[in-house]
Design a protein around this motif. Sequence first.
Motif, PDB file in Angstrom:
ATOM      1  N   ARG B 423     -33.155  27.339  65.902  1.00 32.44           N
ATOM      2  CA  ARG B 423     -31.853  27.320  65.097  1.00 32.44           C
ATOM      3  C   ARG B 423     -31.341  28.333  65.959  1.00 32.44           C
ATOM      4  NH1 ARG B 423     -33.241  25.675  59.235  1.00 32.44           N
ATOM      5  NH2 ARG B 423     -34.771  24.480  59.551  1.00 32.44           N
ATOM      6  N   MET B 424     -32.366  29.311  65.958  1.00 31.73           N
ATOM      7  CA  MET B 424     -31.338  30.562  66.667  1.00 31.73           C
ATOM      8  C   MET B 424     -31.083  30.783  67.476  1.00 31.73           C
ATOM      9  SD  MET B 424     -32.393  32.358  63.831  1.00 31.73           S
ATOM     10  CE  MET B 424     -33.492  31.194  62.150  1.00 31.73           C
ATOM     11  N   PRO B 425     -31.167  29.863  69.098  1.00 30.09           N
ATOM     12  CA  PRO B 425     -30.150  30.346  69.734  1.00 30.09           C
ATOM     13  C   PRO B 425     -29.243  30.337  69.742  1.00 30.09           C
ATOM     14  CG  PRO B 425     -32.002  29.043  70.885  1.00 30.09           C
ATOM     15  CD  PRO B 425     -32.503  29.075  69.236  1.00 30.09           C
ATOM     16  N   ARG B 426     -28.707  29.110  68.978  1.00 33.12           N
ATOM     17  CA  ARG B 426     -27.271  28.551  68.692  1.00 33.12           C
ATOM     18  C   ARG B 426     -26.292  29.791  67.879  1.00 33.12           C
ATOM     19  NH1 ARG B 426     -24.539  23.409  65.574  1.00 33.12           N
ATOM     20  NH2 ARG B 426     -22.831  24.412  65.876  1.00 33.12           N
ATOM     21  N   LEU B 427     -27.101  29.883  66.773  1.00 32.69           N
ATOM     22  CA  LEU B 427     -26.727  31.139  65.781  1.00 32.69           C
ATOM     23  C   LEU B 427     -26.063  32.135  66.854  1.00 32.69           C
ATOM     24  CD1 LEU B 427     -25.961  32.399  63.039  1.00 32.69           C
ATOM     25  CD2 LEU B 427     -28.586  33.218  63.495  1.00 32.69           C
ATOM     26  N   VAL B 428     -26.632  32.826  67.446  1.00 35.07           N
ATOM     27  CA  VAL B 428     -26.664  33.818  68.747  1.00 35.07           C
ATOM     28  C   VAL B 428     -25.667  33.654  69.884  1.00 35.07           C
ATOM     29  CG1 VAL B 428     -27.560  35.220  70.403  1.00 35.07           C
ATOM     30  CG2 VAL B 428     -29.475  34.931  69.270  1.00 35.07           C
ATOM     31  N   ARG B 429     -25.915  32.669  69.910  1.00 38.02           N
ATOM     32  CA  ARG B 429     -24.804  32.107  70.755  1.00 38.02           C
ATOM     33  C   ARG B 429     -23.040  32.646  70.268  1.00 38.02           C
ATOM     34  NH1 ARG B 429     -27.093  28.237  72.403  1.00 38.02           N
ATOM     35  NH2 ARG B 429     -26.781  26.500  71.666  1.00 38.02           N
TER      36      ARG B 429
END
Lengths: 129, 747
Positions: B423-429
């Motif tokens: 779930r984190m890549p989206r958050l980072v983006r």
Amino acid sequence: MPAASDLKVLIVDDQQTIRALVRAGLKDIGVTDIEDAVDGEAALNVLLSNRRNLIISDFNMPNLDGLGLLRAVRIAPQLKAIAFIMLTGRADTALLQRAQQFGVNNYLVKPFTVATLREKIEQVFGPLT
Amino acid sequence: MEAIRATFFQECEELLADLETGLLAMEEGQGDSETVNAVFRAVHSVKGGAGAFGLDGLVRFAHVFETTLDGVRNGELEVEASLVALMLRCADRLSDHVSAAKVGESLDPDGDQDLIKQLEAFCVAEEAGEAGELDLPIAFAVVPLSIGDAPEAFTPLVASTEAGPAEWRIEFKPHATLYANANDASVLLRELARLGELRVELNADALPGLDTLDVFGAYLSWTLWLTTEKAEADIRDVFEFVDGDCDLTIRGPGANDTVDIAVTSTPDIGDGDRDLIPASAGPLEGEMSLQDLLAMARGASSDTAEAEAAAESVIATEPRVLKEPSPQVSESANAPSAKSAGKATDVAQPTIRVDLDRVDRLIDLVGELVINQAMLAQQVHEAGLARSGNIALGLDDLEQLTREIQDSVMAIRAQPVKSVFQRMPRLVREVASMTGKSVRLVTEGEGTEVDKTVIERLSEPLTHMIRNAVDHGLESPEARVAAGKPAEGVIRLAALHRSGRIVIEVSDDGKGIDRARVRSIAIERGLIEPDAVLTEEEVDNLIFAPGFSTASAVSDISGRGVGMDVVKRSIQALGGRISITSIPGKGSTFTLSLPLTLAVLDGMVVSVGDHTLVVPITVIVETLQPKPVDVRSLGPHATVLAVRGSHVPLIDVGSAMGFRPDPASGSGVTILVESELGGLAALRVDSIQGQRQVVIKSLEQNYDQVPGIAAATILGDGRVALIVDVDGVIALRRQTATRPTLLDKAS
């Protein structure tokens, strides 16, 4: 008139949702003997040990897709007389032409209703009781 | 239908995760054709399922997305960075569509327009309205069949093509089990005779003399010649019920191209590989093995021109393959194809979905078993039976088995941290685009497994930490370049197992903690005295202090600290610890250490007064036998212990918990523990009984929350022991320390 309860169907789709939907539709029609498989390769495994007279298969699957499965079924002497209905996401003429070359019996476009599912099967086997 | 709907959304989650994983691989330049295909399939499948549930908005958006991906798949579209970035945003939007649909809502289609326009800029849009007109009438000739046709399919070519009766040679040798299962060879022979003209030859060579004859043995075998118009399948049907109880060989008509079919299921019937293709479906004459079929079918499975050509060449060679003189197919020759079939199913890794309640019930029961085993061991020991060799050995085995069962059952609840990490890549983006930063997320150890509950409760603190790392840890691209770093910042998220715990690290290569700023904020908020002398580590840890930051302070804090006290508390609630290391100009690393399971705990069993308590091993630094001179009193309710030059608060557990009115005098043992709130503390207990693993029983579920107590457990002798919540005990002691006058008055 063939009885729906005589039909031995194999559902092939990598999506559990679609497998469940087709299964539910078949049960509504009165089909009771239903197997399923997640891709073409798994389907062949089922077919080599399990008598079926109708395959309802998705087109786009990993490992071995619907066209590949159809091809394998038509090549294998022990499987070649099994009816094959291809499930497609849209009425893709080019794809269906290829499927026809390989000996598909009918096609079914997603999403479908139980009535359409029945109609597509009856077009192949005649009216079901 | 509701169940299927639930399945759909569950499956969507997996598909969307696959979609993102695939797109990220493409972003890294690792997108081979299989990746692109998987990405396409994910969107296609979401669309397909959505159509069935009438989620039109979702279908329309997915359709445009799918069309673009189809272009990529066909090689019509170049995989360039801007396209992948756009597709990642589309994946996010698709995910939003699914989330909305899940709660019965639908997104405003206007919100799709921007993305759709951008997608369409990449590829020529299909004619409008395609989503609504899926079942276009096309030229298609249905090929009718009768149901009766299909079973014929199982008739081997030889029988179905040859007209007139044929002669079959059948070797039939019953095993003793055939008779034992109440079958009668003569009945089978009579049935065969009904199929046509049967010639029977008995082979009694194996029959021993009367003196050595086993009345339950099987000594006779038959060679049979059957002339019939029936197919081989019909002959086999006669032997259907003795399959595995006899050696059976059926040779088809024709002298040269005969094939032995081994229907024999000799004692190796238990062999898993053989079970996959039952003997009755073995390679009949003219039939093809799975391997052959797959090899041929793959040629037709692709859409490209080359594959087309390959398919044609397969067609060209087909007659050769079919007419090739069939080798004598024996059991050993049969094995490889059965093996490959076995492999094919291995790849699929069959799984079952089990109700979580059932798993938890099982874990509970195993917990009871562990306690029961411990009690039994103790009782045996007390009864003086332990010396007796066999009982001791049996008990050891029981303990070993119980441990293994427990580990295996716990493993059922274990899941890879991937589900949180992905779930984190989206958050980072999202955070990166909001803050105008350029960020790359690197994840490691996604396969590291930990208890499901830990994973579920990890998501929120991790989200906080990643957001902070991007927002506050990393500098702006300009500042980074000015500092001689690459404009793109790197956030690293890693998981690993270390000494029975899972360690999760979140690090950035940003500017590190601005200690002067942290210090001034802490003074401003009254957390430390203006003249306090703190080590760098202590300054860094101030960001975890309650009240250091509030949500409203987000924008004006240049360092880290948004809600880190909340993060710390949720990690502690899981029995975990969090720490930070930071190097100015180089970056910061947060390290979480969590237990692998919340069901068992390694603890030190101690006595306090009449009570037995358990102190979690994870918080214990060391145990001490302090000299009286090291204990100093700071008033009636506060005592400190000198440990290697520094002073730590000494807490008498007995009085803090209210087991006795006053701190115990006399010796006792001191356990130095690491508190999450305020460094080290020393707990004074009467004695230490030992160290053991205990099963955690929730106190809240069975009784109520008790300050200073984390949970309970049942010991080997059946007594209930309370598990100490170290921070709770320290808090209890603080309460008494801050209310001295009140207590003094009372006494």
